[in-house]
Write an enzyme that holds these catalytic residues in place. Sequence first.
Site, PDB file in Angstrom:
ATOM      1  N   GLN A 128       0.826  -1.203   0.000  1.00  0.00           N
ATOM      2  CA  GLN A 128       0.000   0.000   0.000  1.00  0.00           C
ATOM      3  C   GLN A 128       0.865   1.260   0.000  1.00  0.00           C
ATOM      4  O   GLN A 128       1.761   1.393   0.828  1.00  0.00           O
ATOM      5  CB  GLN A 128      -0.898   0.010   1.244  1.00  0.00           C
ATOM      6  CG  GLN A 128      -1.879   1.170   1.258  1.00  0.00           C
ATOM      7  CD  GLN A 128      -2.734   1.169   2.522  1.00  0.00           C
ATOM      8  OE1 GLN A 128      -2.238   1.455   3.604  1.00  0.00           O
ATOM      9  NE2 GLN A 128      -4.000   0.841   2.378  1.00  0.00           N
ATOM     10  N   GLY A 129       0.576   2.171  -0.921  1.00  0.00           N
ATOM     11  CA  GLY A 129       1.280   3.454  -0.962  1.00  0.00           C
ATOM     12  C   GLY A 129       0.294   4.595  -0.715  1.00  0.00           C
ATOM     13  O   GLY A 129      -0.096   5.285  -1.666  1.00  0.00           O
ATOM     14  N   SER A 131       0.112   6.601   2.844  1.00  0.00           N
ATOM     15  CA  SER A 131       0.722   7.624   3.701  1.00  0.00           C
ATOM     16  C   SER A 131       1.983   8.191   3.066  1.00  0.00           C
ATOM     17  O   SER A 131       2.661   7.523   2.284  1.00  0.00           O
ATOM     18  CB  SER A 131       1.097   7.022   5.056  1.00  0.00           C
ATOM     19  OG  SER A 131      -0.034   6.548   5.719  1.00  0.00           O
ATOM     20  N   SER A 163       3.889  -1.586   3.713  1.00  0.00           N
ATOM     21  CA  SER A 163       4.275  -2.890   4.259  1.00  0.00           C
ATOM     22  C   SER A 163       4.551  -3.880   3.140  1.00  0.00           C
ATOM     23  O   SER A 163       3.888  -3.866   2.103  1.00  0.00           O
ATOM     24  CB  SER A 163       3.201  -3.420   5.206  1.00  0.00           C
ATOM     25  OG  SER A 163       1.939  -3.005   4.817  1.00  0.00           O
ATOM     26  N   GLU A 246     -15.573  -2.880   5.681  1.00  0.00           N
ATOM     27  CA  GLU A 246     -15.371  -3.304   7.056  1.00  0.00           C
ATOM     28  C   GLU A 246     -16.695  -3.799   7.628  1.00  0.00           C
ATOM     29  O   GLU A 246     -17.708  -3.129   7.547  1.00  0.00           O
ATOM     30  CB  GLU A 246     -14.828  -2.115   7.864  1.00  0.00           C
ATOM     31  CG  GLU A 246     -14.970  -2.203   9.354  1.00  0.00           C
ATOM     32  CD  GLU A 246     -14.189  -3.346   9.984  1.00  0.00           C
ATOM     33  OE1 GLU A 246     -13.363  -3.960   9.297  1.00  0.00           O
ATOM     34  OE2 GLU A 246     -14.450  -3.627  11.151  1.00  0.00           O
TER      35      GLU A 246
END
Lengths: 397, 341
Positions: A128-129, A131, A163, A246
């Site tokens: 994931q990119g 932040s 991550s 979610e």
Amino acid sequence: MDLRYTDAEESFRSDLRAWLAEVLPTLPAKPAATDWPGRRAYDQGWQAQLFAAGYAGVDWPVEGGGRGASPIEQLIFKEECERAGAPYVGTGFVGLLHAGPTIIAEGTLAQRERFLPPILNGDEVWCQGFSEPGSGSDLASLRTRAVRDGDHYVVSGSKIWTSHAEVADHCELLVRTGPEDSRHKGISWLIMPMDLPGIEIRPLTTIAGSTEFAELFLDEVRIPVENRVGEENDGWRVTMVTLSFERGTGFVGELLESMRLLRSLTGLAQRTGAWGDAAVRKRIGALTASFDGLWALTKRNVSEAARNGIPGVGGTVFKLAYSEQGQQLTELAMDLLDRAGLAASGLDGADGQGELPNEELVDAWIKSISLTIAAGTSQVQRNIVGERILGLPKEKS
Amino acid sequence: MDFDLSDDQRALKDGIATLLDGVLPLEATRSAEHRADVVDPTAWAALAEAGVFSLLVPESDGGVGFGLAEGTVVFEELGRVLAPGPLVATTALAPVLPAAAEGIAHAVIDAPGRSAAPPLLEHPATCAAVVVLPRIEQVAEEAVLVPVGDLSATPVERSLDPLTPLASLATPLPVGTPLEGIDTAALRQRIMVLAAATQVGIAGEVVAIATEYAKGREQFGRPIGGFQAIKHLLADALARTELARAAVQSAAVILDDPLVAEREADTLSLSTVQLRWRAVAGAKLLADDAAITNARTAIQVHGGMGFTWEVPVHLYLKRSRVLASSFGTRSELADLLAALA
């Protein structure tokens, strides 16, 4: 207030329990925590087993290739996996929990056909990119720039908290396609293949000494326009749509793991004699109440999601309460270890009582410090509760 | 599984809330502060008429026939308006004591234990009789019934909670009549769940009161609720209420439904007997904490006004203390939970 499981849910549980009992003993040994290629291979192997047995993407809709399980079945799935000690999602996290659901909801047919099957069967890993060094809690201020050049976006900037970047095949990337100050209105959501020229990965070392995160430096990386999910400048909405996946089960594995840790700390206190300390017993008693309460709250959130599609009020307060209790739990662990907690690797117990669990507990303690930071700091969570649930005015309007 | 209130439970909640707003508005209750007869017979009769006391009595015995799940709905509302009187005791005793089911007020006191204080009886002028309940660690012993007239009771001049008059009882207590053949553990568990539900009502109401205040009160040219320092206090208070409410409702369903108790016992690797105690003890501990801490928080949010008698939040704090010191203190509950961890 009906907390019974249906016959169908009970048989989902017993089938899963039987399958886990059969398959878990056949898994290979877990790789070392720092062996990322080894971990990727291990996680892919487990995902392939889930896929073959029909348990891949339990929470994904059927049209996306998933099992389309109800929120309550998802709860059972997580409960049984934790109970049996099944591997966690690991390096499959971003693909299965975030990028995949986003592409299901917002991707084109071609994107769905290209990217979804390899997530489900474990072939491809995502990172994931989102932040950036200058955009943490205030994500909408992100500055990584994407400039259109024919069929490509030329992307430059930097990302942080990515991550598994070193072992990922693709990155879900948020970029600025609108004017510099366009905030939510000028963001696009791109799929970035990780083998493109111009991507530099610099691992970050956490205070636990672990290296699952990295910084990404992007220098004129050329990403095909066809890799954009959703419209240009509509990436913020695309991201929010994913959050609506979610179903109140987000922290079930962590919660049940905490409950297991509490049981093992009770055993440790009894073995070491700390049980004779009334203050220790009271802390264990209070934590038992809190985690049982969080388990009850989980069921409420999941059943609310089953009814309304979203977990409601309880979802936000769950994160707030769980992070704090999780930290109190690991503080207790460190207090029980006493000076053994100063050794971050294995140590023999006094009186030849075998090895103390200090390596595991010290690691849990340090990692728990991130509970009130990751996935929304507790301070931001409190703002959300105060403003969206209690209706208090915003700090700055 | 659907944790939410059923349509019937929602109707029950609305019905009892409407009734209480009519017969027990807080201003009316407050007019009896520090009086021995704080329980208004008309309001009490209205609660009896509405079935509050016969709530848990089977329909075949002339009761409403509800379970504890519905009991938590009703007692949360009673907590919200600070309804005075021995409500928890009377309703919890009703399934085993027909007089209580008819609305004759009864008290329950814990058998004298480790506290230095003499036993204190709540609402001595209102209660006909008191049930002395063995403490948690002696739950196998029998509960005994003692008419209030047989007690040597000295009124306490001034109670902490001006809406809960007290009398101190001379010890040893009279022998009384054993309540034979009743399940003492189940009785105590009913009492604990209803007391905890009352605390959830208190915990929720003080957050509502303080939130309204924080929206309206302006300092430095803006509502104080816009300051994160205030907002975060209230967010934490809301989280405590929601956690406690989930625990209390879950405990009620565990006591009501043996199938749910078996499933939970399997999850936690406990026996169903252990599971029931763990559920009620955890629920009451969380609810006691939520009520006391939230009431203190609400006073803090009110600033200086919160320290005045006029603003009612102190009454919630004081009542939360009454309930937290009854039917299992936080210390006893934490010990019990540790033994079942």
